[in-house]
Scaffold this motif. Sequence first.
Motif, short mmCIF file in Angstrom:
data_model
loop_
_atom_site.label_atom_id
_atom_site.label_comp_id
_atom_site.label_asym_id
_atom_site.label_seq_id
_atom_site.Cartn_x
_atom_site.Cartn_y
_atom_site.Cartn_z
N THR A 58 0.84 -1.25 0.11
CA THR A 58 -0.21 -0.15 -0.14
C THR A 58 0.97 1.22 -0.03
OG1 THR A 58 -1.57 -1.03 1.14
CG2 THR A 58 -1.98 1.09 1.20
N SER A 59 0.65 2.22 -1.16
CA SER A 59 1.70 3.41 -1.05
C SER A 59 0.90 4.55 -1.40
CB SER A 59 2.79 3.02 -2.32
OG SER A 59 1.90 2.91 -3.43
N SER A 60 1.42 5.58 -1.08
CA SER A 60 0.89 6.90 -1.31
C SER A 60 2.22 8.04 -1.58
CB SER A 60 -0.01 7.23 -0.08
OG SER A 60 0.77 7.41 0.91
N ILE A 61 1.78 8.93 -2.21
CA ILE A 61 2.86 10.21 -2.31
C ILE A 61 1.94 11.37 -2.20
CG2 ILE A 61 4.12 11.39 -4.19
CD1 ILE A 61 4.42 8.63 -5.62
N PHE A 62 2.24 12.25 -1.30
CA PHE A 62 1.84 13.54 -0.99
C PHE A 62 2.71 14.87 -1.26
CE2 PHE A 62 0.76 10.24 1.88
CZ PHE A 62 -0.76 10.47 1.88
N PRO A 63 2.41 15.49 -2.79
CA PRO A 63 3.10 16.56 -2.74
C PRO A 63 2.49 17.92 -2.07
CG PRO A 63 2.33 15.49 -4.93
CD PRO A 63 1.56 14.86 -3.72
N PHE A 64 3.54 18.61 -1.54
CA PHE A 64 3.03 19.87 -0.89
C PHE A 64 4.11 20.84 -1.45
CE2 PHE A 64 2.00 16.67 2.64
CZ PHE A 64 0.80 16.82 2.59
N GLY A 65 3.91 21.40 -2.52
CA GLY A 65 4.73 22.13 -3.33
C GLY A 65 5.89 21.54 -3.53
N SER A 73 3.24 1.08 3.27
CA SER A 73 2.98 0.04 4.32
C SER A 73 2.36 -1.45 3.94
CB SER A 73 1.77 0.60 5.31
OG SER A 73 0.69 0.72 4.61
N GLY A 74 2.18 -2.49 4.83
CA GLY A 74 1.92 -3.60 4.54
C GLY A 74 2.67 -4.46 3.43
N GLY A 180 6.07 -4.75 5.92
CA GLY A 180 7.03 -3.79 5.89
C GLY A 180 6.60 -2.42 5.52
N ARG A 181 7.23 -1.47 5.74
CA ARG A 181 6.89 0.11 5.60
C ARG A 181 8.11 0.97 5.15
NH1 ARG A 181 3.56 1.27 9.84
NH2 ARG A 181 4.23 3.59 9.87
N TYR A 182 7.75 1.94 4.70
CA TYR A 182 8.64 3.00 4.37
C TYR A 182 8.45 4.45 4.63
CZ TYR A 182 6.75 3.53 -0.33
OH TYR A 182 5.98 3.50 -1.27
N GLN A 213 -0.59 5.49 9.08
CA GLN A 213 0.02 4.90 7.92
C GLN A 213 -0.21 3.41 8.27
OE1 GLN A 213 4.28 5.58 8.27
NE2 GLN A 213 4.78 4.39 6.31
N ASP A 214 -1.31 2.89 7.68
CA ASP A 214 -1.45 1.58 7.71
C ASP A 214 -2.36 1.19 6.48
OD1 ASP A 214 -3.90 2.30 8.26
OD2 ASP A 214 -3.91 2.07 10.44
#
Length: 267
Positions: A58-65, A73-74, A180-182, A213-214
């Motif tokens: 399970t992955s995500s990307i958060f652009p803040f400028g 995760s997972g 696992g996670r990062y 974050q799960d």
Amino acid sequence: RILPWKELVSPSLHHEMRTLPGNRSNGCSHLEDMYGVFGSVVTEPDRKPHYDPAFRVTSSIFPFGPRIVALGSGISSGTDRPVETTLFQLGTDKGKRPSYFQSPEPLTGSDTDLVQTPGKGKVVWTADWRDNVWFIFGDRPVRFRRSLQKSPLHTGVKGKTASGDFTVASIEHGVKPVSGRYEYLLRLDLKAADAPAEAEKLASRKPYTVLQQDDAAHVVRDHASGVTAAAVFQPVKNRNWGGVIAAADKPCYILFRNPAEKELILS
């Protein structure tokens, strides 16, 4: 997963796309043309030996400028092949493009293999020749390589290979990881010369807070902008994200900020 070339074959005569997970929660959203969220749940079908049905992330990307936060995760796998998260892979243009690892001194050779592990009070960083700097948190080893890579020609002519010098940076999750996670921060507005001082500051204070974050959700609040962003993969309840979001009954992508608690800007 890291596979040898001979195992990177299609199980059919035609190219085959990986089956999407049944929850169809992959997606994205944005706010004010400056902030965003991307999320995905990656699985593989039960079609051995070409796929690993135990593989999941399970992955995500958060652009803040100019600040990009990435979470995973997972992370799980059921084969004996090591699993890694690639930060970047770039050609070195025969050594003309330097890269950096834990030092502002440029690395230009083609025989480098380094490993550093982040931990309490230690942030590992690496940078490419375009002044993109990655700061990696957690407790998984970070591997940095500059080497000659060989691969079969894309034409598929048997026995023919191509080669080139590449720089690769990755987070190592090992063999058969379970949950696992990062977590890493990518800065688009920083030079390698400034990275050591920034890594020292990040070891004690990050410019954001990870609220969750799960496998159910990844949620991050950016301090400078006041934006909270959420990638919701499963229904959640009894939450208090920024004093605004309490629950979600379906997968969704949310961004909001609440300036001085006088107005709500929501996407």
